[in-house]
Scaffold this motif. Structure first.
Motif, short mmCIF file in Angstrom:
data_model
loop_
_atom_site.label_atom_id
_atom_site.label_comp_id
_atom_site.label_asym_id
_atom_site.label_seq_id
_atom_site.Cartn_x
_atom_site.Cartn_y
_atom_site.Cartn_z
N SER A 1 -7.09 12.85 -14.96
CA SER A 1 -8.17 11.99 -14.52
C SER A 1 -7.63 10.83 -13.68
CB SER A 1 -8.92 11.43 -15.74
OG SER A 1 -8.04 10.68 -16.57
N LEU A 2 -8.51 10.25 -12.88
CA LEU A 2 -8.15 9.14 -12.02
C LEU A 2 -8.96 7.91 -12.40
CD1 LEU A 2 -8.07 10.96 -8.55
CD2 LEU A 2 -6.13 10.47 -10.07
N HIS A 3 -8.33 6.74 -12.27
CA HIS A 3 -9.01 5.48 -12.57
C HIS A 3 -8.76 4.53 -11.41
CE1 HIS A 3 -9.58 6.90 -16.72
NE2 HIS A 3 -8.33 7.33 -16.63
N PHE A 4 -9.83 4.16 -10.71
CA PHE A 4 -9.74 3.33 -9.51
C PHE A 4 -9.94 1.86 -9.86
CE2 PHE A 4 -10.66 7.54 -8.08
CZ PHE A 4 -10.04 7.67 -6.86
N GLN A 5 -9.10 1.00 -9.28
CA GLN A 5 -9.20 -0.44 -9.49
C GLN A 5 -8.93 -1.18 -8.18
OE1 GLN A 5 -6.20 -1.09 -12.51
NE2 GLN A 5 -7.64 -0.74 -14.19
N LYS A 6 -9.58 -2.30 -8.03
CA LYS A 6 -9.32 -3.21 -6.90
C LYS A 6 -9.38 -2.50 -5.55
CE LYS A 6 -6.35 -6.16 -9.76
NZ LYS A 6 -5.00 -6.76 -9.92
N SER B 1 -6.52 0.97 -2.60
CA SER B 1 -6.95 0.97 -4.00
C SER B 1 -5.75 1.19 -4.91
CB SER B 1 -7.98 2.08 -4.24
OG SER B 1 -8.46 2.06 -5.57
N GLN B 2 -5.84 0.66 -6.13
CA GLN B 2 -4.86 0.93 -7.17
C GLN B 2 -5.43 2.05 -8.04
OE1 GLN B 2 -1.87 -0.61 -7.23
NE2 GLN B 2 -2.46 -1.83 -5.44
N VAL B 3 -4.72 3.18 -8.09
CA VAL B 3 -5.25 4.35 -8.79
C VAL B 3 -4.29 4.75 -9.91
CG1 VAL B 3 -6.10 6.71 -8.56
CG2 VAL B 3 -6.27 5.13 -6.62
N VAL C 1 -0.77 4.17 -8.65
CA VAL C 1 -0.35 4.57 -7.31
C VAL C 1 -1.12 3.72 -6.31
CG1 VAL C 1 -0.31 6.44 -5.62
CG2 VAL C 1 0.18 6.93 -8.02
N HIS C 2 -0.40 3.13 -5.36
CA HIS C 2 -1.07 2.31 -4.35
C HIS C 2 -1.57 3.23 -3.23
CE1 HIS C 2 -2.23 -1.02 -1.88
NE2 HIS C 2 -1.43 -0.63 -0.90
N LEU C 3 -2.87 3.36 -3.14
CA LEU C 3 -3.50 4.21 -2.14
C LEU C 3 -3.87 3.37 -0.92
CD1 LEU C 3 -4.46 7.22 -2.03
CD2 LEU C 3 -6.73 6.38 -2.61
#
Length: 255
Positions: A136-141, A156-158, A167-169
């Motif tokens: 699963s993925l969790h997106f932040q900021k 995004s920070q994932v 991971v910095h996207l």
């Protein structure tokens, strides 16, 4: 005849076109949780045509419109021609179309609108339907910027699964439209580690599968985009709205 009709109603100080404009403006505003400004203008000449539900044209301009799902629209303009309505429904505060109609449409979203949208539960839930390598993925900021070369940049920070470090996207893309209804990110450039690039490409494919306007239109409406333009920290959509029935606030709440 018109003055006799309105003279016996609570709207006796208003002309028929002003009354319909007021009701239509309120009905559209009710589709949104909050609006900074709403203007509606009905054109009918002679005004007596309204008694048969015939309108020469209808213009609507809204600013700072917040939808119930948290998405915000900086500016929305609708321009309709030759509308046929059920005039009797006006007195109960409703807009009912006697036949389908279409409108020219202009919608403006700012950088802040886009950033806010990508962080709403409504959009985050859709993004997190994507799994990466079964996790699963969790997106932040998540932040969205519109660049000087008329591209859209997303960072995004994932977090992937239970990983401690995100991971910095970071990717840039141009925005296009296919078949007048599918907004697409194209000419994508992903930055960062190999893992970030791989995740970015997977996310782009997922986002492009979501951005079908038919999935977001209110019941009874169909949206089509002819042109997309990025200008001065805003993205502008030009197109049309085919309206088969006037949407209700209840339908908007369910979106």
């Amino acid at each position: 005849m018109v003055s006799a009709l309105f003279g016996s109603t609570p709207f006796q100080n208003q002309g028929g076109d002003a009354l319909v404009s007021q009701v239509a403006g309120k009905a559209i505003a009710a589709l949104f949780k909050r609006s900074e400004k709403v203007e509606a203008n009905v054109r009918a000449e002679p005004v007596a045509k309204l008694l048969q539900g015939s309108i020469d044209g209808f213009d609507f301009i809204g600013q700072g419109m917040l939808m119930y799902n948290g998405l915000r629209i900086e500016n929305m303009e609708l321009y309709l021609q030759a509308v046929a309505i059920d005039f009797g429904a006006i007195f109960s505060g409703n807009i009912k179309l006697r036949q389908p109609t279409s409108a020219r449409m202009r919608v403006v979203l700012t950088e802040n609108d886009l950033t806010t949208s990508f962080n709403t539960p409504f959009v985050v839930e859709k993004l997190q339907r994507l799994q990466y390598n079964g996790e699963s993925l969790h997106f932040q900021k998540t932040e969205v910027n519109l660049t000087s070369d008329k591209a859209l940049r997303v960072s995004s920070q994932v977090k992937i699964g239970d990983a401690d470090e995100p991971v910095h996207l970071d990717f840039t893309a141009q925005v296009d439209v296919e078949e007048r209804r599918k907004v697409q990110f194209v000419n994508v450039k992903c930055e960062g580690s190999d893992r970030a690039v791989d995740l970015g490409n997977a996310l782009i494919e997922h986002i492009n599968s979501l951005l079908d306007l038919d999935k977001f239109a209110l019941e009874g409406t169909q949206l089509r985009v002819d042109r997309i333009r990025i200008q001065s920290k805003a993205i502008v959509f030009y197109g049309s709205a085919n309206i088969y029935q006037f949407p209700s606030r209840q339908l908007q709440k369910k979106s």
